[in-house]
Design a protein around this motif. Structure first.
Motif, mmCIF file in Angstrom:
data_model
loop_
_atom_site.group_PDB
_atom_site.id
_atom_site.type_symbol
_atom_site.label_atom_id
_atom_site.label_comp_id
_atom_site.label_asym_id
_atom_site.label_seq_id
_atom_site.Cartn_x
_atom_site.Cartn_y
_atom_site.Cartn_z
ATOM 1 N N SER A 15 -13.673 38.487 -45.175
ATOM 2 C CA SER A 15 -13.293 38.093 -43.814
ATOM 3 C C SER A 15 -14.397 37.339 -43.079
ATOM 4 O O SER A 15 -14.197 36.906 -41.945
ATOM 5 N N SER A 16 -15.558 37.193 -43.700
ATOM 6 C CA SER A 16 -16.690 36.591 -42.987
ATOM 7 C C SER A 16 -17.739 36.090 -43.984
ATOM 8 O O SER A 16 -17.711 36.456 -45.167
ATOM 9 N N ILE A 18 -20.541 35.187 -46.475
ATOM 10 C CA ILE A 18 -20.650 34.841 -47.902
ATOM 11 C C ILE A 18 -19.312 35.053 -48.615
ATOM 12 O O ILE A 18 -18.904 34.235 -49.449
ATOM 13 N N ARG A 38 -11.576 44.782 -43.948
ATOM 14 C CA ARG A 38 -10.875 45.623 -42.969
ATOM 15 C C ARG A 38 -10.171 44.769 -41.928
ATOM 16 O O ARG A 38 -9.093 45.087 -41.489
ATOM 17 N N ARG A 39 -10.759 43.644 -41.527
ATOM 18 C CA ARG A 39 -10.170 42.829 -40.438
ATOM 19 C C ARG A 39 -9.110 41.873 -40.999
ATOM 20 O O ARG A 39 -9.435 40.786 -41.483
ATOM 21 N N ASN A 91 -19.007 41.885 -52.686
ATOM 22 C CA ASN A 91 -19.797 41.264 -51.612
ATOM 23 C C ASN A 91 -19.855 42.122 -50.351
ATOM 24 O O ASN A 91 -20.821 42.041 -49.600
ATOM 25 N N TYR A 157 -31.690 50.088 -45.838
ATOM 26 C CA TYR A 157 -30.972 48.879 -46.307
ATOM 27 C C TYR A 157 -31.602 48.397 -47.617
ATOM 28 O O TYR A 157 -30.888 48.106 -48.581
ATOM 29 N N THR A 192 -25.109 34.371 -41.119
ATOM 30 C CA THR A 192 -23.715 34.849 -41.102
ATOM 31 C C THR A 192 -23.619 35.816 -39.918
ATOM 32 O O THR A 192 -24.478 35.813 -39.042
HETATM 33 P P1 NDP Z 1 -21.090 39.289 -42.745
HETATM 34 O O1 NDP Z 1 -21.323 40.366 -41.744
HETATM 35 O O2 NDP Z 1 -20.802 37.917 -42.265
HETATM 36 O O3 NDP Z 1 -19.929 39.732 -43.758
HETATM 37 C C1 NDP Z 1 -19.860 41.043 -44.258
HETATM 38 C C2 NDP Z 1 -18.494 41.254 -44.854
HETATM 39 O O4 NDP Z 1 -18.442 42.587 -45.403
HETATM 40 C C3 NDP Z 1 -17.369 41.150 -43.840
HETATM 41 O O5 NDP Z 1 -16.326 40.402 -44.402
HETATM 42 C C4 NDP Z 1 -16.926 42.603 -43.623
HETATM 43 O O6 NDP Z 1 -15.522 42.642 -43.398
HETATM 44 C C5 NDP Z 1 -17.251 43.207 -44.984
HETATM 45 N N1 NDP Z 1 -17.400 44.655 -44.918
HETATM 46 C C6 NDP Z 1 -18.361 45.370 -44.294
HETATM 47 N N2 NDP Z 1 -18.120 46.686 -44.436
HETATM 48 C C7 NDP Z 1 -16.974 46.788 -45.172
HETATM 49 C C8 NDP Z 1 -16.194 47.881 -45.645
HETATM 50 N N3 NDP Z 1 -16.544 49.144 -45.400
HETATM 51 N N4 NDP Z 1 -15.088 47.617 -46.366
HETATM 52 C C9 NDP Z 1 -14.717 46.353 -46.616
HETATM 53 N N5 NDP Z 1 -15.403 45.279 -46.199
HETATM 54 C C10 NDP Z 1 -16.515 45.501 -45.481
HETATM 55 O O7 NDP Z 1 -22.403 39.286 -43.671
HETATM 56 P P2 NDP Z 1 -22.783 38.486 -44.996
HETATM 57 O O8 NDP Z 1 -21.725 37.563 -45.406
HETATM 58 O O9 NDP Z 1 -24.145 37.960 -44.778
HETATM 59 O O10 NDP Z 1 -22.887 39.700 -46.021
HETATM 60 C C11 NDP Z 1 -22.249 39.714 -47.281
HETATM 61 C C12 NDP Z 1 -23.148 40.431 -48.281
HETATM 62 O O11 NDP Z 1 -24.340 39.680 -48.439
HETATM 63 C C13 NDP Z 1 -23.581 41.832 -47.888
HETATM 64 O O12 NDP Z 1 -23.532 42.659 -49.022
HETATM 65 C C14 NDP Z 1 -25.029 41.636 -47.432
HETATM 66 O O13 NDP Z 1 -25.793 42.806 -47.581
HETATM 67 C C15 NDP Z 1 -25.463 40.546 -48.373
HETATM 68 N N6 NDP Z 1 -26.632 39.787 -47.985
HETATM 69 C C16 NDP Z 1 -26.656 39.110 -46.801
HETATM 70 C C17 NDP Z 1 -27.774 38.385 -46.437
HETATM 71 C C18 NDP Z 1 -27.904 37.686 -45.126
HETATM 72 O O14 NDP Z 1 -29.039 37.360 -44.729
HETATM 73 N N7 NDP Z 1 -26.815 37.403 -44.425
HETATM 74 C C19 NDP Z 1 -28.927 38.291 -47.348
HETATM 75 C C20 NDP Z 1 -28.795 39.061 -48.551
HETATM 76 C C21 NDP Z 1 -27.676 39.740 -48.855
HETATM 77 P P3 NDP Z 1 -14.748 43.578 -42.364
HETATM 78 O O15 NDP Z 1 -15.708 43.918 -41.257
HETATM 79 O O16 NDP Z 1 -13.583 42.749 -41.920
HETATM 80 O O17 NDP Z 1 -14.322 44.753 -43.189
#
Ligand code: NDP
Ligand code: 8X3
Length: 257
Positions: A15-16, A18, A38-39, A91, A157, A192
């Motif tokens: 939903s967001s 990566i 979830r969203r 992810n 984390y 992000t």
């Molecule tokens: P965002 O916050 O933009 O996206 C996170 C995504 O994870 C959302 O789509 C959210 O969807 C989903 N999510 C979170 N919790 C849950 C859950 N319990 N069940 C299902 N979906 C869930 O962050 P990023 O795109 O940056 O993060 C993606 C991944 O990349 C993560 O694992 C993060 O740790 C990793 N990462 C990010 C970095 C960064 O600097 N941004 C660097 C290194 C790694 P929803 O809330 O709709 O459920």
């Protein structure tokens, strides 16, 4: 490059950020997408955009990966035409807080552990047996530089991402003798919603993370995920650490003055 056309790609956290960028990258190549988060409104919006641009089949899942019973039910209930997942992109994940461990918020810790470690494990446990049975599959985990180097106040984390790294390595070993591939794509700073989530919705504080520097984009990471998925069957990209040029290590970020 091997084609992913008509392959079923399940992306958690689509939903967001990566996850959404990965959905776009695989759609462009003609894959069939299962998008989970979830969203639901966000997923529906993304699905409409992808449908308009690429017209690939998409199946949406309302899924909290940290809820084991829900993961099991939702995956068991996949319609037969969607149940043979070829590529799982684990992810979904988040950071919560940036505090000294001795002052940390235990609820934040539990949310990170339940999502980043346990959620990834549940998805993997429920989907990999089918891959083994079919003799075809690829698990791509989104780790982090935080799993390679711990930084001050990153404690839990960083611990969850170190666990993702160990789990990726262990899964590949346990799949010894099968053709199933396991990759870990480990980014540094990507702009992000990650920092907004980390700071519990404090958009101003989140913006300072990316101020006067050039972070990675979600699309940069989707490119790498797509690269891993499109290597020939005998090539397993085990681990890729991807950093912004301006961030040689987690604690060093070059900012333009
Ligand atoms: P965002 O916050 O933009 O996206 C996170 C995504 O994870 C959302 O789509 C959210 O969807 C989903 N999510 C979170 N919790 C849950 C859950 N319990 N069940 C299902 N979906 C869930 O962050 P990023 O795109 O940056 O993060 C993606 C991944 O990349 C993560 O694992 C993060 O740790 C990793 N990462 C990010 C970095 C960064 O600097 N941004 C660097 C290194 C790694 P929803 O809330 O709709 O459920
Ligand atoms: C996200 C990168 O450095 O904020 O995993 O932990 S960092």
């Amino acid at each position: 490059m091997v084609s992913v056309k008509n392959q079923i790609v399940l992306i958690t956290g689509a939903s967001s950020g990566i996850g959404a960028a990965c959905a776009q990258a695989f759609a462009q190549a003609g894959a069939k997408l299962i998008l989970a988060a979830r969203r639901q409104e966000r997923l529906q919006q993304l699905a409409a955009e992808i449908d308009k641009e690429f017209g690939v089949p998409i199946h949406l899942l309302s899924l909290d990966v940290s809820d084991r019973a829900q993961v099991e039910t939702v995956l068991q209930d996949l319609p037969p035409e969607w149940s043979s997942v070829d590529i799982l992109v684990n992810n979904a994940g988040l950071s919560r807080g940036l505090d000294n461990l001795q002052e940390g918020n235990i609820q934040d810790w539990e949310e990170m552990i339940d999502t980043n470690i346990k959620g990834l494990l549940y998805m993997t446990r429920f989907l990999v047996p089918g891959m083994v049975e079919r003799g075809h599959g690829h698990v791509i985990n989104i780790g982090s530089v935080a799993g390679h180097q711990t930084y001050p106040k990153g404690n839990v984390y960083c611990g969850t991402k170190a666990a993702v790294r160990a789990i990726s390595e262990g899964l590949k070993q346990d799949l010894f003798g099968t053709p199933i591939r396991v990759s870990s794509v480990d980014p540094g700073m990507v702009e992000t919603e990650f920092s907004q989530v980390r700071f519990h919705g404090d958009a101003e504080r989140a913006a300072t993370v990316y101020q006067n520097t050039t972070p990675l984009t979600a699309g940069d990471i989707a490119d790498v995920v797509f690269f891993c998925a499109t290597r020939p069957a005998h090539v397993n990209i085990s681990e890729v650490l991807v950093m912004p040029t301006a961030q040689p290590s987690p604690t060093m970020v070059h900012r333009r003055s």
